[in-house]
Design an enzyme around this catalytic site. Structure first.
Site, PDB file in Angstrom:
ATOM      1  N   ASP A 340       0.829  -1.204   0.000  1.00 38.88           N
ATOM      2  CA  ASP A 340       0.000   0.000   0.000  1.00 38.88           C
ATOM      3  C   ASP A 340       0.860   1.249   0.000  1.00 38.88           C
ATOM      4  O   ASP A 340       0.573   2.210  -0.685  1.00 38.88           O
ATOM      5  CB  ASP A 340      -0.944   0.003   1.211  1.00 38.88           C
ATOM      6  CG  ASP A 340      -0.206  -0.108   2.545  1.00 38.88           C
ATOM      7  OD1 ASP A 340       0.908  -0.660   2.576  1.00 38.88           O
ATOM      8  OD2 ASP A 340      -0.753   0.358   3.571  1.00 38.88           O
ATOM      9  N   GLU A 346       3.049   0.188   8.013  1.00 39.54           N
ATOM     10  CA  GLU A 346       2.220  -0.791   7.294  1.00 39.54           C
ATOM     11  C   GLU A 346       3.086  -1.467   6.254  1.00 39.54           C
ATOM     12  O   GLU A 346       3.660  -2.498   6.494  1.00 39.54           O
ATOM     13  CB  GLU A 346       1.000  -0.126   6.662  1.00 39.54           C
ATOM     14  CG  GLU A 346      -0.108   0.036   7.667  1.00 39.54           C
ATOM     15  CD  GLU A 346      -1.438   0.386   7.048  1.00 39.54           C
ATOM     16  OE1 GLU A 346      -2.098  -0.506   6.511  1.00 39.54           O
ATOM     17  OE2 GLU A 346      -1.804   1.572   7.128  1.00 39.54           O
ATOM     18  N   TRP A 405     -11.182  -6.773  -1.661  1.00 32.74           N
ATOM     19  CA  TRP A 405      -9.816  -7.061  -1.203  1.00 32.74           C
ATOM     20  C   TRP A 405      -9.513  -8.524  -1.569  1.00 32.74           C
ATOM     21  O   TRP A 405      -8.638  -8.793  -2.383  1.00 32.74           O
ATOM     22  CB  TRP A 405      -9.682  -6.771   0.290  1.00 32.74           C
ATOM     23  CG  TRP A 405      -9.247  -5.353   0.548  1.00 32.74           C
ATOM     24  CD1 TRP A 405      -8.040  -4.951   1.065  1.00 32.74           C
ATOM     25  CD2 TRP A 405      -9.972  -4.133   0.298  1.00 32.74           C
ATOM     26  NE1 TRP A 405      -7.977  -3.573   1.130  1.00 32.74           N
ATOM     27  CE2 TRP A 405      -9.141  -3.054   0.670  1.00 32.74           C
ATOM     28  CE3 TRP A 405     -11.221  -3.841  -0.225  1.00 32.74           C
ATOM     29  CZ2 TRP A 405      -9.535  -1.718   0.543  1.00 32.74           C
ATOM     30  CZ3 TRP A 405     -11.622  -2.512  -0.360  1.00 32.74           C
ATOM     31  CH2 TRP A 405     -10.788  -1.477   0.022  1.00 32.74           C
ATOM     32  N   GLU A 606      -2.599   8.803  -1.048  1.00 34.60           N
ATOM     33  CA  GLU A 606      -3.666   7.964  -0.506  1.00 34.60           C
ATOM     34  C   GLU A 606      -5.004   8.702  -0.551  1.00 34.60           C
ATOM     35  O   GLU A 606      -6.043   8.129  -0.847  1.00 34.60           O
ATOM     36  CB  GLU A 606      -3.324   7.606   0.950  1.00 34.60           C
ATOM     37  CG  GLU A 606      -4.339   6.716   1.628  1.00 34.60           C
ATOM     38  CD  GLU A 606      -3.863   6.272   3.009  1.00 34.60           C
ATOM     39  OE1 GLU A 606      -3.022   6.981   3.603  1.00 34.60           O
ATOM     40  OE2 GLU A 606      -4.317   5.220   3.489  1.00 34.60           O
TER      41      GLU A 606
HETATM   42  C1  BGC Z   1      -4.079   0.775   3.793  1.00 39.20           C
HETATM   43  C2  BGC Z   1      -4.903   0.684   2.545  1.00 39.20           C
HETATM   44  C3  BGC Z   1      -5.723  -0.552   2.677  1.00 39.20           C
HETATM   45  C4  BGC Z   1      -6.655  -0.295   3.813  1.00 39.20           C
HETATM   46  C5  BGC Z   1      -7.700  -1.308   4.049  1.00 39.20           C
HETATM   47  C6  BGC Z   1      -5.011   0.990   4.922  1.00 39.20           C
HETATM   48  O1  BGC Z   1      -4.438   1.219   6.118  1.00 39.20           O
HETATM   49  O2  BGC Z   1      -3.093   1.728   3.711  1.00 39.20           O
HETATM   50  O3  BGC Z   1      -4.382   1.065   1.402  1.00 39.20           O
HETATM   51  O4  BGC Z   1      -6.324  -1.042   1.555  1.00 39.20           O
HETATM   52  O5  BGC Z   1      -5.978  -0.011   5.004  1.00 39.20           O
HETATM   53  O6  BGC Z   1      -8.811  -0.666   4.172  1.00 39.20           O
END
Ligand code: BGC
Length: 723
Positions: A340, A346, A405, A606
């Site tokens: 991400d 993360e 997802w 984002e």
């Molecule tokens: C991430 C996203 C991810 C999401 C899930 C976030 O914290 O950075 O890109 O898909 O969580 O909802």
């Protein structure tokens, strides 16, 4: 590969310090060839006779370690001598890092409790053909080395005055053999060097270096120092509204770097971790921070070694910057796993983000091998009941999978197949694809729809009720739409493989019927997008008409989140609203793709307004400036604006349809794409009151100009139409 080697570890754990293992050995005769096979529980860097072995950074890469651990093979023939010394440093890497969400889980505790194990086997073939094997066993030594601390989120501490004494014994232990696999993905390597462009003294009086581009990787520093002096750096993606260094959005990731100098002139770069950053703050520098000059620092971008295949350019400089940002977003997040983001605590392989971006990813770069590995991890992580994790490798351990997802399980292999034309990816993933659809069937609370469960919804949709990250589209609607979509992809994949998919065909028909009954109307932009794009609406044109109305009614603004955005422009242009699609693409005010560009973005954000109009931040905790998901719009530019589309019955661009869609707000646009069958190029430009198209195709193509189809053979062709 037959392993004779044994897993070794230090007798006593070295704590935060990365152990350095070593062995000296003598070769009695002339060698013809020598190979080194190597892996570790962590990330390793090997040297042979003082020279780095290979150029793989952060080896052995990141996989579902409990089930798959890659080893690498290096040709070391040219590095060997009569007397030899091999050393290998093992950092914590992803293996023994406390990754968020995985803290405290039994799996994490088990991995973190493992030692910094090493497994190495050198196979030497002498000129006379006989072979000798040197393996890790108790004859290796170990000691602490200069890497005092190294970890994925928190960075590195390096003490250049420490040289590994290699004076302690190693012991063998029962490390993993059954999970070892040869390198499957692309290797990770240093890709680009970006010089420290600019020195900034911030209002707070801090010394900051701006590299002018957000990258993922590390910094090489060159300096003169006395032993014991300290270089200390912090990393940031953006400056705040007052121009001060801003790190709050890194959340729990300490993202620090400290280098303790030796005497003299020295150059060093950390290699067992990485940061996502554009700026560094020089907290300490030998002789004082006033001595830190931009030329002391080079940022090095590190990512999977992918071949660039797609290029976009046009007459708008802002759009060109967006195209660059999308490329940088992919570079920054295709570091072995499609993540991400590369900076905060993360950096996970979020499945929803990957499925949103996969089409664009396949156009910009050749990612067949990259996705082959990641999807194999997905299949390995898939639970018995078909559950697919929110992230792969799966550390989040949710009790329920999320729509859009988990659907990465069907969407990603299908897109990779369409892009490159090899059925291998479908063969590998087919059972995982089917099990995913079966998971939905077995967990839904309403037959033939996907209701219940816990989902991310239209994540970050702008129509979210206040205080929520989820847009207003109904979760059951999204889930049921993706249920249908995934079932349709299982059918397509199964047919390509010659499998019997009749039960999925029946299921698909039932889902579509149930969906139409349950959802006679659409409440949001994303609902219209899904209904039309997945062909679920009884009248897709009407759904697209409604979408166009909704977009116009709110001032030509998109409201879609992660789920609706990738398909938004497609639905508009597919149903006669090409001009409106362009209006969204070219829009510069928030919310839009170009708004971040006007705010100086060098990667995709984002949030549409990660930096808001007033210069403030969207939030402190969820605000990544390098999140590739919305970069998915590039696939519309390749596929619709430039019009290059693989035909579904000729995947891999074996035959192609090229249907460019010019817009008078641009003077020209060009896309080029290297495919398995050669390079396709489509460009259009204004010439007097005409559009002039130039199409190069290496394969037979249907070129559609102004609604008229021309069948062409390989070559370069020109067409004209009225503006
Ligand atoms: C991430 C996203 C991810 C999401 C899930 C976030 O914290 O950075 O890109 O898909 O969580 O909802």
């Amino acid at each position: 590969m037959k392993w004779n080697a044994k897993w070794i570890r230090p007798v006593a754990d070295t704590g935060d310090a990365a152990p350095v293992y070593g062995k000296t050995f003598r070769l009695p005769g002339e060698i013809r060839e020598a190979k080194l096979f190597l892996t570790a529980l962590g990330v390793y860097e090997a040297e042979l006779n003082g020279k780095r072995v290979g150029d793989f950074v952060l080896a052995p890469g990141w996989t579902t370690y409990g089930k798959r651990l890659q080893y690498q093979e290096y040709d070391i023939t040219d590095l060997l001598d009569k007397e030899n010394r091999i050393t290998v440093t093992v950092g914590k890497g992803w293996y023994r890092t406390h990754l968020m969400s995985y803290n405290g889980s039994a799996y994490q505790q088990e991995l973190c409790a493992r030692p910094a194990g090493l497994l190495a086997q050198i196979v030497i073939t002498y000129q006379d053909g006989h072979q000798e094997t040197i393996i890790t066993d108790e004859s290796w030594q170990v000691s602490e080395g200069p890497v005092r601390f190294s970890e994925i989120y928190d960075g590195e501490i390096y003490d250049a005055s420490v040289s590994p004494a290699l004076d302690q014994e190693t012991v063998c232990f029962d490390g993993p053999f059954e999970t070892l696999i040869p390198q499957q993905g692309e290797k990770i390597t240093e890709q680009e060097r970006v010089s420290g462009a600019r020195l900034i003294m911030t209002p707070k009086g801090e010394t900051v270096i701006d590299f002018g581009q957000e990258i993922t990787g590390y910094v090489e520093s060159t300096l003169d120092a006395a032993a014991g002096e300290i270089l200390d750096l912090s990393f940031a993606e953006v400056l705040d509204k007052d121009g001060n260094f801003y790190t709050e959005n890194y959340r729990g990731a300490k993202a620090m770097y400290r280098y303790i100098c030796r005497n003299g002139h020295q150059t060093y770069k950390p290699r067992l971790t990485f940061w996502g950053f554009r700026y560094i703050r020089v907290n300490r520098f030998p002789g004082g921070t006033q001595k830190a000059l931009p030329e002391c620092f080079t940022a090095i971008a590190v990512h999977s070694d992918l071949k660039r295949t797609g290029y976009l350019s046009c007459s708008s400089q802002k759009l060109n910057r967006l195209f660059d940002n999308i490329i940088w977003g992919q570079k920054g997040n295709f570091l072995d796993v499609p993540t991400d983001c590369p900076q905060r605590d993360e950096r996970f392989g979020w499945t929803g983000d990957a499925q949103a971006f996969v089409r664009t990813a396949c156009l910009n770069y050749d990612v067949e091998k990259f996705f082959t590995k990641w999807l194999a991890d997905m299949a390995a992580d898939q639970r018995e009941n078909g559950y697919i994790g929110h992230v792969i490798p799966d550390y989040v351990y949710s009790s329920a999978a999320s729509a859009a997802w988990g659907d990465a399980a069907t969407i990603c292999p299908w897109e990779v197949y369409k892009a490159y034309g090899s059925k291998k990816i479908l063969e590998n993933q087919f059972s995982c694809m089917c099990k995913w659809v079966d998971y939905i069937t077995s967990t839904t609370t309403t037959p033939d729809l996907w209701t219940g469960g816990r989902h991310y919804g239209d994540w970050l949709g702008l129509d979210a009720p206040s205080g929520s990250y989820k847009g207003s589209s109904r979760e059951d609607f999204i889930a049921s739409a993706f249920y249908a979509h995934s079932a349709s992809l299982v059918i397509k994949a199964g047919k390509a493989l010659g499998r019997d998919v009749s039960s999925y065909e029946a299921l698909y028909r039932r889902i579509v019927d149930a969906f139409r009954k349950a959802y006679p109307e659409y409440l949001t932009q994303t609902e219209c997008v899904l209904a039309a794009h997945f062909r679920l609406a009884p009248d897709c044109q009407a759904a697209a008409d409604q979408l166009a109305r909704m977009v116009k009614d709110c001032g030509t603004r998109l409201q879609t989140g992660f789920v609706g955005t990738p398909y938004l422009l497609h639905v508009l242009s597919d149903y006669g609203y090409g001009e409106l699609a362009y209006s969204l693409l070219l829009r510069e005010e928030y919310p839009s793709w170009l708004y971040p560009v006007t705010k100086g973005a060098t990667t995709v954000w984002e949030h549409w307004d990660g930096i808001m109009e007033d210069g403030g931040f969207w939030s402190a905790d969820m605000n990544s400036f390098n999140h590739y998901a919305y970069g998915a719009v590039a696939d519309w530019v390749y596929g619709v604006a430039a019009g290059i589309l693989p035909l579904e019955d000729a995947p891999g661009y074996r035959r192609v349809r090229i249907a460019p869609l010019p817009d008078a707000r641009l003077d020209w646009l060009k896309a080029s794409l290297s495919t398995r069958h050669g390079r396709i190029c489509s460009q259009w430009k204004k010439q007097d009151d005409m559009w002039r198209y130039e199409i190069t195709t290496p394969v037979e193509a249907d070129v559609v100009i102004d609604g008229k189809t021309h069948h062409v053979t390989p070559g370069t062709w020109c067409f004209y139409s009225k503006i």
